[in-house]
Enzyme design. Structure first.
Site, PDB file in Angstrom:
ATOM      1  N   TYR A 163     -16.920 -12.807 -22.264  1.00 53.81           N
ATOM      2  CA  TYR A 163     -17.757 -13.068 -23.157  1.00 53.81           C
ATOM      3  C   TYR A 163     -18.560 -11.790 -23.391  1.00 53.81           C
ATOM      4  CZ  TYR A 163     -17.163 -18.288 -23.077  1.00 53.81           C
ATOM      5  OH  TYR A 163     -17.036 -19.514 -23.208  1.00 53.81           O
TER       6      TYR A 163
ATOM      7  N   CYS B   3     -11.443 -34.302  -6.991  1.00 58.31           N
ATOM      8  CA  CYS B   3     -10.861 -33.526  -7.999  1.00 58.31           C
ATOM      9  C   CYS B   3      -9.451 -33.144  -7.479  1.00 58.31           C
ATOM     10  CB  CYS B   3     -11.543 -32.210  -8.380  1.00 58.31           C
ATOM     11  SG  CYS B   3     -10.923 -31.373  -9.389  1.00 58.31           S
TER      12      CYS B   3
ATOM     13  N   GLY C 173     -17.960 -27.504  -9.057  1.00 57.70           N
ATOM     14  CA  GLY C 173     -17.980 -27.824 -10.427  1.00 57.70           C
ATOM     15  C   GLY C 173     -17.431 -29.036 -10.807  1.00 57.70           C
TER      16      GLY C 173
ATOM     17  N   GLN D 252     -27.754 -21.367 -17.875  1.00 57.88           N
ATOM     18  CA  GLN D 252     -26.986 -20.164 -18.009  1.00 57.88           C
ATOM     19  C   GLN D 252     -27.326 -19.706 -19.388  1.00 57.88           C
ATOM     20  OE1 GLN D 252     -22.392 -20.133 -18.639  1.00 57.88           O
ATOM     21  NE2 GLN D 252     -22.662 -19.655 -16.545  1.00 57.88           N
TER      22      GLN D 252
END
Length: 638
Positions: free
Chosen positions: A171, A340, A316, A101
């Protein structure tokens, strides 16, 4: 089972062996100069060994000091190109494709490093920021566009299979795309066509430099969830324009930092919460679409593909919890997967504390480089006292090293206070970890003796005792605390203590607020009294946002900087800034004032000369992340 997860598919001319993607997640393991470390290389290699098809690294800054976090990867010179060849090689050794990325954090740049790069399309501070950014000139925009292309080329030289342009999460590129942050009156602002210009120029520059066959992905926030933020309608247009501009895949995310619970979704949010957004993007493009967002089980991932919500599934945090997830699914070992639980304590929570990315349920994460498998030469007999998450983790780790392990549990079921933590309605996933630990004990042949308290004489049969006896709720010495209408929060959650219409909760930590939320959901009017200046201090940001919203939704009364002085019948007397406040017509007072360790065994065992390790809440009451890691370390060092 779930065969569709393992069908290969191409992104551009890059064939990915399955549909399972590790999206970009910060680890904070780079050097200050942007180089990769042995720690990061091992992290990537471990993922690849687990069978993931595509790994997308955390962002590479297009220049020094442009990251959200102070430590970021960089590749702006030949020395760094050579250094980062280790990363691509690690992924390829494990059979995975790897993309990097690329980012400039814009107004979210970590300002403790430098204010120079705190830039944006317009000089507008985000509501969660502390400083106003500087507006970019057109000349500076052109320079940054070039830096994206140069970074992509260097990554190609370093052996990466693809790059992902980071146009999400508030961002710099995201700032340009959104009316929320872009107020320019030139060709880079105003209508959507203008606001896309910066991103499309970056794509064009990057394509020219990497060539026609090198895959380019773009990650976007399909919705930003702030006033004036990107809508799904705008994102459909952006996706179509990106496809026309030769982009090979769209990676769908959502949110910006101000509403970061939509970026890293905590357990309060439903599974697969944003799949419909990626479906809308998929319906308007022919290139592959990646989706993510609380997809933590194989069944959910398979369903997302089956219902054509996406082409690839980003998992992720599932990859943090269990890097072997793909391998275990493919081999139909679903009961061996560590799921998770959405706690956000070790991953983004750790990052926000300036720590490496870690994981509650996987204490080996980002420690692979320093924790080699270490089987013992002389097995010991080890007793673990307590079957909470810390004790079971100690037992599992010690057994894997080759020791003989027995777990003693005074109650009839495992889990300890973890069972109570799972009781609020949205926290049911917590039990999956205890389920995994107990199953792992069975697989390893660890005996758990239920209804069996451990006493100091039992230690004669063991070489070492690991004390994981947990904690118990604390009752502060407030006048009137003995009254029948004063109960502990744990008892309310266990439904062992009835509560009335008007309730006061003493304590504004996570336990207090969650208990208040549960009672408010049940129809009570809840008031929270907290001694500190705010409630939920120290809680991970994403969970904090959700619980704060719940306090507002249920219109709870909150008294901070307040001390409870006494409780009388249906009244609670509090003192706030020197003034007395009386809360009337109170049916139930719920105490959530913390807990204290139970470790009565420790000193008697030490006096007998027994080797003792104390772990988890028995050592110090903290969060589960610390407790599990301590249990792991005790088992590793036994």
């Amino acid at each position: 089972m779930y065969d569709n997860l393992f069908e290969p598919m191409k992104i551009g001319k890059m064939e990915v062996k399955n549909r399972l993607v590790v999206p970009a997640m910060s680890t904070l393991t780079a050097t200050p100069e942007g180089a990769c470390t042995e720690q990061f290389v091992k992290y990537i290699e471990r993922k690849a060994q687990g069978g993931w098809g595509l790994i997308i690294t955390e962002y590479y800054g297009v220049a020094p000091n442009v990251g959200f976090f102070p430590r970021m990867l960089g590749i702006w010179n030949d020395e760094l190109v050579e250094n980062h060849k280790q990363v691509s090689a690690a992924a390829h050794r494990g059979g995975a494709k790897i993309a990097a990325q690329i980012s400039h954090s814009g107004r979210e740049t970590f300002i403790a490093v430098s204010d120079e790069n705190l830039v944006a399309p317009s000089p507008i501070r985000d509501v969660s920021g502390s400083k106003k950014p500087r507006e970019l000139t057109k000349e500076e925009i052109k320079e940054i566009v070039n830096k994206y292309g140069d970074t992509a080329l260097n990554l190609k030289r370093a052996g990466f299979d693809a790059i992902e342009i980071y146009a999400a999460h508030g961002y710099l590129i995201s700032n340009f795309l959104s009316k929320y942050s872009n107020k320019r009156i030139d060709e880079y602002g105003g209508c959507l066509e203008n606001r896309m210009r910066f991103l499309l120029e970056i794509v064009e520059n990057t394509r020219e430099k990497v060539g026609p066959d090198f895959p380019i992905l773009v990650r976007i926030s399909t919705r930003e969830f702030v006033p004036g933020g990107l809508s799904i309608a705008e994102s459909r247009v952006i996706a179509k324009k990106l496809e026309e501009a030769s982009v090979d895949a769209i990676d769908c995310s959502q949110g910006i930092f101000t509403v970061s619970n939509n970026i890293v979704e905590p357990m309060q949010m439903e599974n697969g919460v944003f799949l419909n957004a990626s479906k809308e993007i998929k319906e308007c493009v022919s290139i592959p679409v990646i989706s993510a967002g609380r997809i933590n089980e194989a069944s959910l991932a398979s369903s997302a593909l089956e219902t054509k919500k996406c082409d690839f599934v980003g998992m992720g945090r599932a990859s943090l919890a269990d890097p072997d997830f793909p391998k275990k699914v493919k081999e139909n070992r679903l009961d061996e997967i560590r799921d998770c639980i959405g706690c956000v304590q070790g991953c983004i929570g750790g990052n926000m504390r300036g720590e490496n990315c870690h994981c509650f349920v996987n204490p080996e994460l980002n420690r692979e480089f320093e924790l080699p498998f270490n089987p013992v030469n002389e097995p010991k007999n080890i007793a673990v006292v307590g079957s909470g998450v810390s004790g079971l983790e100690a037992a599992i780790t010690a057994k894997k090293r080759g020791h003989h392990v027995t777990v003693y549990e005074k109650d009839s079921r495992p889990g300890g206070t973890w069972n109570i933590a799972a009781l609020p309605p949205y926290k049911g996933e917590l039990v999956t970890f205890i389920n995994w630990q107990v199953d792992e004990c069975h697989r390893l042949g660890i005996e758990i003796k239920y209804n069996t308290p451990f006493n100091e004489n039992d230690a004669n049969n063991y070489d070492e005792v690991i004390v994981a006896t947990g904690c118990k709720p604390f009752m502060p010495p407030i006048s009137g605390h003995q009254q029948e209408n004063v109960v502990q929060a744990n008892d309310v959650l266990k439904q062992d203590a009835p509560f009335g219409k008007n309730v006061v909760v003493l304590g504004g930590g996570s336990v207090g607020v969650e208990t208040a939320e549960y009672m408010a959901f049940s129809g009570s009017n809840a008031t929270i009294v907290e001694m500190r200046e705010d409630i939920l201090i120290g809680l991970e940001r994403e969970t904090w946002i959700m619980l704060k919203d719940s306090v507002k939704e249920y219109r709870m009364n909150v008294y901070t900087d307040s001390k409870v002085m006494k409780i009388e019948d249906d009244q609670v007397y509090i003192e706030r800034k020197g003034k007395e406040i009386v809360l009337d017509e109170i049916d139930t007072v719920v105490v959530a004032a913390g807990s204290k360790s139970i470790n009565d065994l420790v000193e008697p065992l030490k006096q007998k000369g027994v080797k003792v390790a104390v772990v988890g809440d028995a050592k110090q009451v903290r969060n589960g992340l610390s407790a599990v890691y301590e249990g792991y370390v005790a088992g590793y060092n036994a």
